[in-house]
Design an enzyme around this catalytic site. Structure first.
Site, PDB file in Angstrom:
ATOM      1  N   ASP A 185       4.440 -12.642   1.217  1.00  0.00           N
ATOM      2  CA  ASP A 185       4.696 -13.386   2.452  1.00  0.00           C
ATOM      3  C   ASP A 185       6.093 -13.073   2.982  1.00  0.00           C
ATOM      4  O   ASP A 185       7.093 -13.210   2.275  1.00  0.00           O
ATOM      5  CB  ASP A 185       4.568 -14.889   2.200  1.00  0.00           C
ATOM      6  CG  ASP A 185       3.211 -15.268   1.613  1.00  0.00           C
ATOM      7  OD1 ASP A 185       2.361 -14.365   1.484  1.00  0.00           O
ATOM      8  OD2 ASP A 185       3.008 -16.452   1.273  1.00  0.00           O
ATOM      9  N   ASP A 227       7.203  -8.227  -2.537  1.00  0.00           N
ATOM     10  CA  ASP A 227       6.850  -9.605  -2.198  1.00  0.00           C
ATOM     11  C   ASP A 227       5.728  -9.577  -1.158  1.00  0.00           C
ATOM     12  O   ASP A 227       5.556  -8.581  -0.440  1.00  0.00           O
ATOM     13  CB  ASP A 227       8.094 -10.316  -1.655  1.00  0.00           C
ATOM     14  CG  ASP A 227       7.805 -11.734  -1.230  1.00  0.00           C
ATOM     15  OD1 ASP A 227       7.154 -12.466  -1.997  1.00  0.00           O
ATOM     16  OD2 ASP A 227       8.210 -12.095  -0.110  1.00  0.00           O
TER      17      ASP A 227
END
Length: 375
Positions: free
Chosen positions: A10, A8
């Site tokens: 953020d 991922d």
């Protein structure tokens, strides 16, 4: 096959601001420990793919230009440190859209799911939200949730890198034919222990020497057609054990590769330098073993036995066992023995092999010990 860490963006690579949008350079901050962790994983053979949900990217509330600048700077920072991402997969939908491409959906992963060169057993997903763990579950890979104030989690980057790069090297092999049924469980990093049952007590004792002196955990259960003779049981045990060693080693990054253990003591065992391998005495007997996990199986044996069998093990099957082990493990082994007592000679062969294995299996970082790029 290549393992991949899907990551991922953020909250995982870069800190997530209160408004959950990194749309300005001043909002860009790397997550603590991410660079050394990714470098360790890179050196362990992992590739990296970013998989990120960017709510409404390209809409008036989140213009594409606001995203592109900080994202390009992030990628440049990682690249400057030797970290390159194989792909960046972005879903631009809103949560209410329920798009199959939005995590935890795996719609963005179609090309990867069709790739036969990915090592899914070693691949993993790293994120900061429960949806990232669900994404990992949907891919049937391991998931790690980073510890954050917003969403909890149990992991930091250092722990993730250690768990993946330094994972125990284990394998379970079941070899079932019309002649034998053999199960081998091996842990190259486990506490030295052996549980061996082949129906041939002397052979069991020799296999125990491998576990003890190589410093590995080894469980072998073999049921064979001993009413015919010992050949199939001993041969197939060698093949199954070799297959297990090869499987547990994976891509062989970081291993010593060679087993030779030149004398390092203040005295020198007679003949050790001449043999150029690990040389050990057993009373009047001396055995020497030198090996290479080159991926090119080869076996050379120098020695003779006078007795037809030692215990319940035919002596003609001693070199045959080692040849089978080499064929299945991809190992090059040169083994020699001389002495007067056949029991001592057989046992010294197994112990010399084990000590050479101990050196060859040891980890020394994560670099592949070959200029060819593969072993």
């Amino acid at each position: 096959m290549t393992p991949i860490v899907f990551i991922d963006r953020d909250g995982t690579l870069i800190e997530e601001p209160p408004d959950f949008q990194i749309d300005a350079y001043e909002k860009l901050r790397l997550v603590n420990g991410v660079i050394p962790a990714l470098l360790k994983l890179r050196d362990a053979g992992y590739h990296f793919v970013i998989v990120t949900n960017q709510d409404g990217l390209g809409s008036p509330t989140y213009p594409q230009a606001s995203f592109d600048g900080p994202n390009a700077l992030m990628l440049q920072i990682f690249s400057s440190q030797g970290i390159v991402f194989r792909d960046v997969l972005i879903d631009r939908s809103w949560p209410a859209d329920n798009a199959p491409t939005r995590k935890p959906g795996i719609g963005l992963m179609v090309a990867y799911l069709q790739d036969r060169d990915i090592d899914w057993a070693r691949s993993a997903m790293v994120g900061d939200r429960p949806t990232d763990l669900q994404f990992a579950e949907n891919l049937n890979i391991r998931g790690f949730q980073l510890r954050t104030p917003q969403f909890g989690g149990d992991w930091d980057w250092d722990g993730i890198a250690h768990t993946l790069a330094d994972a125990p090297r284990r394998a379970v092999v079941q070899r079932h034919t019309k002649e034998t049924n053999i199960r081998v469980e091996i842990d190259l990093d486990g506490a030295p222990q052996a549980r061996i049952t082949t129906g041939l007590p002397f052979f069991d004792h020799m296999l125990e020497q491998i576990a003890k002196h190589a410093g590995i955990s080894l469980h072998i259960s073999a049921v064979g057609d001993l009413h015919i003779d010992e050949h199939h049981t001993i041969e197939d045990t060698g093949l199954a054990l070799g297959q297990a060693v090869r499987q547990a080693l994976g891509d062989k990054r970081g291993i010593g590769r060679y087993g030779f253990d030149p004398p390092q003591l203040p005295w020198q065992v007679s003949g050790a330098a001449a043999h150029g391998g690990f040389t050990l005495p057993m009373d009047e007997t001396q055995a020497s073993a030198v090996l290479d996990f080159s991926g090119r199986p080869y076996f050379v044996f120098e020695g003779t036995f006078v007795r037809e069998r030692v215990g319940d093990m035919p002596t003609e099957l001693v070199p045959h066992f080692f040849r089978s082990l080499c064929d299945a493990s991809g190992m090059n082994l040169h083994l020699s023995v001389h002495g007067d007592n056949d029991h001592h000679k057989v046992e010294a062969c197994f112990k010399a092999l084990a000590r050479a294995l101990r050196q060859a299996l040891q980890r020394h970082g994560h670099v592949l010990p070959s200029t060819k790029g593969a072993l």
